[in-house]
Design an enzyme around this catalytic site. Structure first.
Site, short mmCIF file in Angstrom:
data_model
loop_
_atom_site.label_atom_id
_atom_site.label_comp_id
_atom_site.label_asym_id
_atom_site.label_seq_id
_atom_site.Cartn_x
_atom_site.Cartn_y
_atom_site.Cartn_z
N CYS A 12 0.89 -1.14 0.00
CA CYS A 12 0.00 0.00 0.00
C CYS A 12 0.93 1.19 0.00
CB CYS A 12 -0.85 -0.07 1.27
SG CYS A 12 -1.91 1.30 1.50
N LEU A 13 1.18 1.76 -1.18
CA LEU A 13 2.28 2.72 -1.26
C LEU A 13 1.90 4.08 -0.71
CD1 LEU A 13 5.21 2.91 -2.19
CD2 LEU A 13 4.39 3.86 -4.31
#
Lengths: 280, 188
Positions: free
Chosen positions: B99-100
């Site tokens: 989940c950048l």
């Protein structure tokens, strides 16, 4: 009026023949297609599309002289026919008339970009043009290399003679031979520099699109001041979103303008570094 | 933007091929610090070794990224996951999905990404560049820098709060691009 209705009947028939020809073409029945188009031409000789359609069939059969004939006729009827200029260009290239062929391809490219910059035609024309330009460069640059090499050897010989070194053993080191070594190295530098433009290298960043990472072909600039390859930024706007890919500012197609300065810079670069035409 | 699962994958388009070849050449000349590309014949899947930056929680640790490129790259974002064992990080699930998120509002993070500066984005929108905020101007190089920045700015080696549930949800080989993210910005 009788004549009028006869003409329009001929036009209708010609159109039907064209459709027939198209169907034959799709089935790879090029002989039959040619016959159909020929009939259409007989009925209505002034419709450029009939000529270019027939030329397309000749092309499939590698009958290049006929391609040239039909394309020239089509161009007389319609100066702005992309297909006619394109195929004429290809036919001229086949005849090894590289300069004329390239001119026709360039014309086709410019016309094509005006009509449909994202179309497959534009890409195909570019590929052929780049190939031809690359061959022209290859030819010219090998001549240049050879001439440069001959001159270099002549100079090296002259330098040896200047220092009277022909009679001496190679490893005899004195002031004279040291001076000779220095000048020889300088001479080699000069020749290296002279042949630099013909050595394939990396195209500078500022001439490349940030999306394709390739040299610009048809650059457009956004209000944020970023330049992109036209076909690719159009695809981005359509498929990814209506924003500038780098600054993320809102962006619409109508806000794109040709970046003429970069276009000229790219052309100047390619004129000097023809190896950059090579597409892998 | 819809994205299909990684399996089965369509071959790269010509545009994608050209672009990836250029990225590969650039990488060989100028690789991002802390990353090493493992050379294979497969242009469509890159395996990249990641070295944790010195002075961070992951210093001296090595991980592996798997980057899968879709047919219409760069118009479509690549799929980027860690090959397990994934680093312990509040935004990396144990199955390697990322989940950048960049908590660049944290004043301790000096690794401000060059891409952020170029884009003049508000930092919260940096969150999902691998998913909804993808731009074709991004490259594998820029993604790697973002990932390293994300690792380096982590203050705790732990899994995301919903790790077990998320991983269970993904058991049938789902791509991270299909998952709807709750971004953890406000919790960090």
């Amino acid at each position: 009026m009788v004549l009028g209705s006869a003409l329009s009947a001929a036009a209708k028939q010609a159109e039907q023949l064209r459709k027939d020809g198209n169907i034959y073409f799709k089935k790879d029945r090029f002989g039959a297609a040619i016959d159909a188009y020929t009939e259409a031409i007989t009925l209505c000789p002034n419709v450029p599309v009939y000529w270019t359609n027939r030329a397309l069939c000749h092309r499939k059969r590698n009958d290049w002289s006929k391609v040239e004939e039909d394309c020239r006729r089509a161009i007389q009827l319609d100066h702005s026919s992309v297909k006619a200029h394109y195929m004429l260009g290809l036919a001229l290239l086949k005849k090894k008339e590289l300069d004329e062929g390239v001119k026709e391809l360039q014309k086709a490219l410019d016309l094509g970009r005006g009509a449909n910059p994202k179309g497959y035609m534009v890409d195909e024309i570019w590929q052929e043009l780049a190939k031809a330009k690359y061959l022209l460069w290859e030819d010219a640059s090998s001549k240049r290399s050879w001439e440069l090499q001959s001159l270099k050897e002549a100079c090296e010989t002259a330098l040896r003679e200047k220092y009277f070194l022909d009679d001496q053993p190679e490893d005899f080191l004195d002031e004279g031979s040291i001076a000779h070594m220095k000048q020889l190295e300088a001479l080699r530098q000069v020749f290296r520099k002279a042949g630099e433009a013909d050595v394939p290298a990396v195209v500078p960043d500022y001439l490349c699109c940030k999306i394709t990472l390739d040299i610009f072909r048809d650059p457009v600039i956004t209000p944020s001041g970023v330049t992109y390859e036209r076909a690719v930024i159009l695809e981005h706007l359509q498929k990814v979103g209506k924003f500038d890919p780098i600054t993320r500012e809102p962006l619409d197609q109508s806000q794109l303008f040709p970046n003429l300065a970069i276009k000229e810079a790219v052309q100047a670069y390619l004129d000097k570094h023809g190896w950059a035409y090579k597409m892998d | 933007m819809t994205s299909s699962s990684a399996h089965p994958r369509k071959a790269l388009s010509k545009i994608a091929c050209n672009r990836l070849q250029k990225e590969l050449v650039e990488w060989q000349v100028n690789p991002p610090t802390g990353f090493k590309h493992k050379v294979t014949d497969n242009l469509q899947r890159w395996i990249i070794d990641v070295n944790g930056a010195p002075g961070t929680l992951y210093a001296n640790e090595t991980y592996q990224l798997q980057v899968d490129f879709p047919e219409h790259y760069p118009m479509e974002a690549p799929q980027v996951i860690f090959i397990p064992t994934a680093p312990l990080h509040p935004h990396i699930y144990s199955n390697g999905h990322i989940c950048l998120v960049s908590n660049t509002m944290d004043s301790m993070n000096q690794n401000i990404c060059v891409i952020c500066l170029m884009k003049k984005m508000s930092f919260s929108s940096f969150s999902d560049i691998l998913y909804d905020s993808w731009s074709p101007a991004m490259t594998v190089n820029s993604i790697c820098i973002s990932i390293l920045s994300m690792l380096s700015s982590s203050t705790a080696k732990q899994r995301p709060a919903d790790n077990d549930q998320y991983v269970k949800n993904c058991r049938n080989g789902r791509s991270p691009k299909e998952t709807r993210w709750w971004f953890h910005d406000d919790k960090v």
